[in-house]
Design a protein around this motif. Sequence first.
Motif, PDB file in Angstrom:
ATOM      1  N   HIS A 315       0.583  -1.110  -0.009  1.00 19.28           N
ATOM      2  CA  HIS A 315      -0.025  -0.062   0.089  1.00 19.28           C
ATOM      3  C   HIS A 315       0.726   1.135  -0.120  1.00 19.28           C
ATOM      4  O   HIS A 315       0.562   2.250  -0.637  1.00 19.28           O
ATOM      5  CB  HIS A 315      -1.069  -0.157   1.315  1.00 19.28           C
ATOM      6  CG  HIS A 315      -0.309  -0.196   2.459  1.00 19.28           C
ATOM      7  ND1 HIS A 315       0.135  -1.514   2.878  1.00 19.28           N
ATOM      8  CD2 HIS A 315      -0.240   0.563   3.775  1.00 19.28           C
ATOM      9  CE1 HIS A 315       0.624  -1.638   4.047  1.00 19.28           C
ATOM     10  NE2 HIS A 315       0.529  -0.161   4.488  1.00 19.28           N
ATOM     11  N   LYS A 316       1.918   1.242   0.629  1.00 17.94           N
ATOM     12  CA  LYS A 316       2.854   2.310   0.660  1.00 17.94           C
ATOM     13  C   LYS A 316       3.343   2.628  -0.853  1.00 17.94           C
ATOM     14  O   LYS A 316       3.660   3.540  -1.470  1.00 17.94           O
ATOM     15  CB  LYS A 316       4.313   1.820   1.421  1.00 17.94           C
ATOM     16  CG  LYS A 316       5.267   3.048   1.417  1.00 17.94           C
ATOM     17  CD  LYS A 316       6.443   2.452   0.603  1.00 17.94           C
ATOM     18  CE  LYS A 316       7.729   3.232   0.414  1.00 17.94           C
ATOM     19  NZ  LYS A 316       8.750   2.572  -0.331  1.00 17.94           N
ATOM     20  N   TYR A 319       0.815   4.077  -2.871  1.00 21.57           N
ATOM     21  CA  TYR A 319       0.695   5.397  -2.557  1.00 21.57           C
ATOM     22  C   TYR A 319       1.856   6.452  -3.274  1.00 21.57           C
ATOM     23  O   TYR A 319       1.595   7.361  -3.798  1.00 21.57           O
ATOM     24  CB  TYR A 319       0.824   5.612  -0.954  1.00 21.57           C
ATOM     25  CG  TYR A 319       1.300   7.097  -0.538  1.00 21.57           C
ATOM     26  CD1 TYR A 319       0.528   8.101  -0.733  1.00 21.57           C
ATOM     27  CD2 TYR A 319       2.637   7.349  -0.095  1.00 21.57           C
ATOM     28  CE1 TYR A 319       0.836   9.426  -0.209  1.00 21.57           C
ATOM     29  CE2 TYR A 319       3.118   8.626   0.391  1.00 21.57           C
ATOM     30  CZ  TYR A 319       1.927   9.606   0.336  1.00 21.57           C
ATOM     31  OH  TYR A 319       2.502  10.997   0.633  1.00 21.57           O
ATOM     32  N   GLU A 320       2.980   5.699  -3.343  1.00 23.43           N
ATOM     33  CA  GLU A 320       4.158   6.467  -4.120  1.00 23.43           C
ATOM     34  C   GLU A 320       3.888   6.573  -5.577  1.00 23.43           C
ATOM     35  O   GLU A 320       4.273   7.287  -6.333  1.00 23.43           O
ATOM     36  CB  GLU A 320       5.369   5.647  -3.757  1.00 23.43           C
ATOM     37  CG  GLU A 320       5.710   5.996  -2.234  1.00 23.43           C
ATOM     38  CD  GLU A 320       7.083   5.363  -2.095  1.00 23.43           C
ATOM     39  OE1 GLU A 320       7.827   5.670  -0.850  1.00 23.43           O
ATOM     40  OE2 GLU A 320       7.521   4.287  -2.794  1.00 23.43           O
ATOM     41  N   LYS A 322       0.990   6.907  -6.876  1.00 27.77           N
ATOM     42  CA  LYS A 322       0.136   7.939  -7.391  1.00 27.77           C
ATOM     43  C   LYS A 322       0.832   9.532  -7.211  1.00 27.77           C
ATOM     44  O   LYS A 322       0.709  10.221  -8.001  1.00 27.77           O
ATOM     45  CB  LYS A 322      -0.984   7.869  -6.342  1.00 27.77           C
ATOM     46  CG  LYS A 322      -2.036   6.943  -6.268  1.00 27.77           C
ATOM     47  CD  LYS A 322      -3.123   6.959  -5.590  1.00 27.77           C
ATOM     48  CE  LYS A 322      -4.012   5.673  -5.513  1.00 27.77           C
ATOM     49  NZ  LYS A 322      -5.160   5.748  -4.420  1.00 27.77           N
ATOM     50  N   TYR A 338       4.726   9.888   5.282  1.00 25.41           N
ATOM     51  CA  TYR A 338       4.348   8.590   5.796  1.00 25.41           C
ATOM     52  C   TYR A 338       3.756   8.693   7.232  1.00 25.41           C
ATOM     53  O   TYR A 338       3.717   7.508   7.837  1.00 25.41           O
ATOM     54  CB  TYR A 338       5.504   7.745   5.822  1.00 25.41           C
ATOM     55  CG  TYR A 338       6.358   7.597   4.477  1.00 25.41           C
ATOM     56  CD1 TYR A 338       5.731   6.969   3.249  1.00 25.41           C
ATOM     57  CD2 TYR A 338       7.494   8.269   4.189  1.00 25.41           C
ATOM     58  CE1 TYR A 338       6.217   6.806   2.201  1.00 25.41           C
ATOM     59  CE2 TYR A 338       8.187   8.074   2.951  1.00 25.41           C
ATOM     60  CZ  TYR A 338       7.718   7.415   1.846  1.00 25.41           C
ATOM     61  OH  TYR A 338       8.297   7.339   0.689  1.00 25.41           O
ATOM     62  N   LEU A 341       0.751   6.562   7.534  1.00 23.57           N
ATOM     63  CA  LEU A 341       0.928   5.092   6.879  1.00 23.57           C
ATOM     64  C   LEU A 341       0.573   4.028   7.971  1.00 23.57           C
ATOM     65  O   LEU A 341       1.706   3.842   8.756  1.00 23.57           O
ATOM     66  CB  LEU A 341       2.370   4.907   6.448  1.00 23.57           C
ATOM     67  CG  LEU A 341       2.700   3.655   5.648  1.00 23.57           C
ATOM     68  CD1 LEU A 341       1.877   3.307   4.315  1.00 23.57           C
ATOM     69  CD2 LEU A 341       4.128   3.293   5.509  1.00 23.57           C
TER      70      LEU A 341
END
Length: 474
Positions: A315-316, A319-320, A322, A338, A341
Amino acid sequence: MKKYDLIVIGGGAGGLTAAAGGANFGAKVALIDKASFGGDCLWTGCVPTKSLIQSAKIVQTAKKASHLFDLEVRGVPNFKAARDRLNESIATIQKHDDDQRFIDMGIDVYHGSATFKNENEIKINGETTIKGKRIVIATGSRPMIPPIDGIKETGYLTNETALQLDKQPESLLVVGGGPIGLEFAQSFTRFGTKVTVVEMGATILGKEDSDLVPYVIDSLKSEGVQFITGAKVVKTALTSAVKEVTIEQNDQQFVLKFDEILLASGRVPNSDKLELENTDIKTNRGYITVNKKLQTSVPHIYAIGDVNGYYPFTHKAGYEGKLVVSNAVFGLKRNADYTNLPWVTYTDPELFHLGLTEEEARKSGKKIKVYKTPLDDVDRFVSDHETKGLIKIIADEKGVILGAHAVGPGAGDFMQEVVFAKQFGHKIGSISNVIHPYPTHVGGVQRTADLYWREKLASSSIMNVLKNYVKWFR
């Protein structure tokens, strides 16, 4: 030579997000991966391991039901059936990441090994060369093989190979007491394997809040997992098809025997085959150094996901992916943040983590308040007879949420309201004012938030005024 606005190297969560986002906004995009898209998460990580965990939980539930309701359960669990189930999960989800989906977006898809010819040109399989105005590296990571004497000759499993066994081993040594090691340890134990975990640290899950970790340890121990902490494996040898393992603890060495060894002591970045020496990209222990905008030391080249060394979570990476579309395609200068997060260790009970632990919050020098609710105070957990666990929210004096942690069945789900509250600046008291259905597991979050108002009112001078008003009103 074909030229692109954006070249993405790596077809995992981060890379696919970046490629799709760039194409959706009109950029000409090339997407390269040496294998099928989906990355480690789909093929050897999140998806198959969670399927295995669920299969193991079904087995455990059957055993538990036999004791509670006088049912008869016979036979040995079929590990191959669990393997087939996880492969079905992979095949179903992979359809969302097949080549045609990205081709239909207008993306040029390449399969092969990508290497840097220079800072704008990428070679594929040493043959085809393409050129990119912006480049995103999203090549992920792989299991680290620690320097244990004899380990290659003895043989070992990783999260990749352990998932494709036909049969569970009778005994298993797990090297590493982090999330991956513990999830596998519990799953194999539930299928009947005798499991021992060796961890170099003084305790397992050293990055988690110390109030919650004992619940996980006690649960795994009750199921038969054995722990050896403050220890390391120094040597292995193969003797008559049994693997002899030399373990060092407190300057003492002893030998144990196992059928299999599972290495779960860390990850290494997949940057070594990119020929980064043909660029000015800087690395640290193989991880590609990036700034807050996810730019490498070469500004038009970005690195996202595991390969940049910040938090190895799918999921990190998404996010990156995007964020890098904003920066690489639109030229914005958004920073990665983060602070909010979350992550989950998918043992049973699950362990949820968001923000600062209590130890970290106290070291920060801030004045904090800690609110705790044991699950045996939450009616839904009581009715489920699943009361071993804890919810914990850490806030500052004004109620701003600094951290939130929970251990219990489904903690990764019932704590999501706190993620939203923290990310969008809602204080802990706001959660108390939300109407929650009764009885639900998330009621434990509301009960924890209620403690904020209870304490605030009890310590406030306004309470005396209110009491006098009530007396007058009556």
